[in-house]
Enzyme design. Structure first.
Site, PDB file in Angstrom:
ATOM      1  N   ASP A  94     -11.991   9.244   8.803  1.00  0.00           N
ATOM      2  CA  ASP A  94     -12.068   8.912  10.233  1.00  0.00           C
ATOM      3  C   ASP A  94     -12.771   9.968  11.090  1.00  0.00           C
ATOM      4  O   ASP A  94     -13.575   9.615  11.950  1.00  0.00           O
ATOM      5  CB  ASP A  94     -10.659   8.650  10.807  1.00  0.00           C
ATOM      6  CG  ASP A  94     -10.163   7.243  10.504  1.00  0.00           C
ATOM      7  OD1 ASP A  94     -10.959   6.425  10.000  1.00  0.00           O
ATOM      8  OD2 ASP A  94      -8.983   6.962  10.764  1.00  0.00           O
TER       9      ASP A  94
ATOM     10  N   ASP B 202      -7.960  -3.255  -0.004  1.00  0.00           N
ATOM     11  CA  ASP B 202      -8.833  -2.295  -0.666  1.00  0.00           C
ATOM     12  C   ASP B 202      -9.993  -2.032   0.258  1.00  0.00           C
ATOM     13  O   ASP B 202     -10.579  -2.954   0.834  1.00  0.00           O
ATOM     14  CB  ASP B 202      -9.327  -2.769  -2.030  1.00  0.00           C
ATOM     15  CG  ASP B 202      -9.805  -1.569  -2.843  1.00  0.00           C
ATOM     16  OD1 ASP B 202      -8.978  -0.702  -3.148  1.00  0.00           O
ATOM     17  OD2 ASP B 202     -11.014  -1.467  -3.129  1.00  0.00           O
ATOM     18  N   SER B 203     -10.298  -0.770   0.445  1.00  0.00           N
ATOM     19  CA  SER B 203     -11.296  -0.424   1.444  1.00  0.00           C
ATOM     20  C   SER B 203     -12.019   0.842   1.038  1.00  0.00           C
ATOM     21  O   SER B 203     -11.589   1.548   0.122  1.00  0.00           O
ATOM     22  CB  SER B 203     -10.612  -0.235   2.800  1.00  0.00           C
ATOM     23  OG  SER B 203      -9.451   0.565   2.655  1.00  0.00           O
TER      24      SER B 203
ATOM     25  N   GLY C 243      -8.107   9.690   6.317  1.00  0.00           N
ATOM     26  CA  GLY C 243      -9.296   9.583   5.469  1.00  0.00           C
ATOM     27  C   GLY C 243     -10.545  10.168   6.124  1.00  0.00           C
ATOM     28  O   GLY C 243     -10.528  11.282   6.658  1.00  0.00           O
TER      29      GLY C 243
ATOM     30  N   PRO D  60      -0.015   5.768   3.948  1.00  0.00           N
ATOM     31  CA  PRO D  60       0.692   5.620   5.231  1.00  0.00           C
ATOM     32  C   PRO D  60      -0.239   5.256   6.387  1.00  0.00           C
ATOM     33  O   PRO D  60       0.157   4.516   7.294  1.00  0.00           O
ATOM     34  CB  PRO D  60       1.309   7.006   5.478  1.00  0.00           C
ATOM     35  CG  PRO D  60       1.146   7.782   4.215  1.00  0.00           C
ATOM     36  CD  PRO D  60       0.080   7.125   3.394  1.00  0.00           C
ATOM     37  N   GLY D  61      -1.477   5.761   6.361  1.00  0.00           N
ATOM     38  CA  GLY D  61      -2.446   5.446   7.432  1.00  0.00           C
ATOM     39  C   GLY D  61      -2.785   3.971   7.450  1.00  0.00           C
ATOM     40  O   GLY D  61      -2.792   3.318   8.503  1.00  0.00           O
TER      41      GLY D  61
ATOM     42  N   HIS E  43     -13.198  -1.921  10.380  1.00  0.00           N
ATOM     43  CA  HIS E  43     -13.289  -2.852   9.256  1.00  0.00           C
ATOM     44  C   HIS E  43     -11.941  -3.542   9.014  1.00  0.00           C
ATOM     45  O   HIS E  43     -11.859  -4.744   8.871  1.00  0.00           O
ATOM     46  CB  HIS E  43     -13.754  -2.082   8.015  1.00  0.00           C
ATOM     47  CG  HIS E  43     -12.994  -0.806   7.760  1.00  0.00           C
ATOM     48  ND1 HIS E  43     -12.724   0.117   8.750  1.00  0.00           N
ATOM     49  CD2 HIS E  43     -12.412  -0.304   6.648  1.00  0.00           C
ATOM     50  CE1 HIS E  43     -12.022   1.110   8.256  1.00  0.00           C
ATOM     51  NE2 HIS E  43     -11.823   0.883   6.973  1.00  0.00           N
TER      52      HIS E  43
ATOM     53  N   THR F 197       0.845  -1.195   0.000  1.00  0.00           N
ATOM     54  CA  THR F 197       0.000   0.000   0.000  1.00  0.00           C
ATOM     55  C   THR F 197       0.876   1.238   0.000  1.00  0.00           C
ATOM     56  O   THR F 197       1.949   1.235   0.610  1.00  0.00           O
ATOM     57  CB  THR F 197      -0.962   0.043   1.204  1.00  0.00           C
ATOM     58  OG1 THR F 197      -1.722   1.245   1.140  1.00  0.00           O
ATOM     59  CG2 THR F 197      -0.244  -0.017   2.542  1.00  0.00           C
TER      60      THR F 197
END
Ligand code: IMP
Length: 203
Positions: free
Chosen positions: A153, A68-69, A151, A10-11, A178, A7
Site C-alpha cells: 500500500d 486471492d490478490s 502489504g 488481517p489487512g 481492486h 483469509t
C-alpha cells in the site's frame, strides 16, 4: 446467511468485513475454524481463490469467501503477481517493499506502471462457485508514503486519487481498490439474496 471469510491476512479480513457489511450476513473467520489452509500453487489469481474457497468450504460446510490478490508490475513483466505474498522470498511487508524498490532501481517514473488485481471466490457447500474480479491501475513510487493499509500500500500511488493506498482511509481505499471493486460486483450479485442458479433444461 452465514459466510466464512477464509483469509489469514488481517489487512484483507478488515477490508472484506467492511465491504460485506451491507449484506447484513453473519461472518465467521479462520479464527473460528483454525485449520491449515492449502499452499497456493495455482498459476492465476482465479485458480488460487477457487482453491482456497473450495478447500475451506469442504472443511467447514459453510458458504465460503476467499480472496486471492496481488501486484503486477509492468517493468518486471508482471512480477510479483501470484507470488506477491512471498516476493523474493522476503518474509515481511517491509522487506518485500524494500525488495520491490531494489528491483525497480533506475526505472524512470513513467515506466513504473503497475496494477493490483483481486479475485474473490465464493464457494457453496453444494458445489457451486462464483468469481468476482477487480483491478486498479497505479504507479510504484520511489519511496513509501502513508501509514494505513498493509502489504504494498505505501508504494502504490493511484493517479486518479492523487494518493497512495496507505494515505487513504479504509472507506477511501474501498472506493478505489481492486478489492473494493470486486466487492462491489459481489454486492450487486447478492443484493436480492444468495441464490444458486436454476439448471437450464436446454443444456
Ligand atoms: P495472497 O492473496 O494471500 O496470495 O496475498 C496477496 C499479497 O498481495 C498480500 O500478501 C500483499 O502482499 C499483496 N496485496 C494484495 N492486496 C493488497 C492490497 O490491497 N494492498 C497491498 N498489498 C496487497
Amino acid at each position: 446467511m452465514r459466510l466464512l471469510v477464509a483469509t489469514n491476512n488481517p489487512g484483507k479480513y478488515r477490508e472484506l468485513r467492511e465491504g460485506l457489511a451491507p449484506l447484513g450476513w453473519e461472518l465467521a473467520s479462520l479464527l473460528d475454524y483454525p485449520f491449515k489452509m492449502p499452499p497456493e500453487e495455482g498459476a492465476s489469481f482465479e485458480d488460487n481463490a477457487m482453491l482456497k474457497a473450495a478447500f475451506a468450504c469442504r472443511q467447514t460446510g459453510l458458504l465460503t469467501l476467499a480472496d486471492d490478490s496481488g501486484l503486477e508490475v509492468d517493468a518486471l513483466e508482471g512480477e510479483p503477481g501470484v507470488y506477491s505474498a512471498r516476493f523474493g522470498g522476503r518474509k515481511s511487508d517491509l522487506e518485500r517493499n524494500i525488495y520491490l524498490l531494489e528491483r525497480l532501481k533506475g526505472v524512470p517514473a513513467e515506466k513504473r506502471t503497475a496494477r493490483f488485481v483481486a479475485v474473490l471466490a465464493v464457494a457453496h457447500p453444494q458445489g457451486f462457485m462464483q468469481l468476482f474480479r477487480g483491478v486498479t491501475e497505479g504507479l510504484i513510487l520511489e519511496a513509501p508514503r502513508g501509514e494505513n493499509g498493509f502489504g504494498y500500500d505505501p508504494l502504490f500511488f493511484v493517479p486518479e486519487a492523487g494518493k497512495t493506498f496507505a494515505e487513504m482511509s479504509l472507506e477511501e481505499k474501498a472506493q478505489y481498490s481492486h478489492r473494493g471493486k470486486a466487492l462491489a460486483e459481489l454486492l450487486e450479485a447478492y443484493k436480492d439474496g444468495f441464490r444458486i442458479p436454476e439448471a437450464s433444461s436446454s443444456e
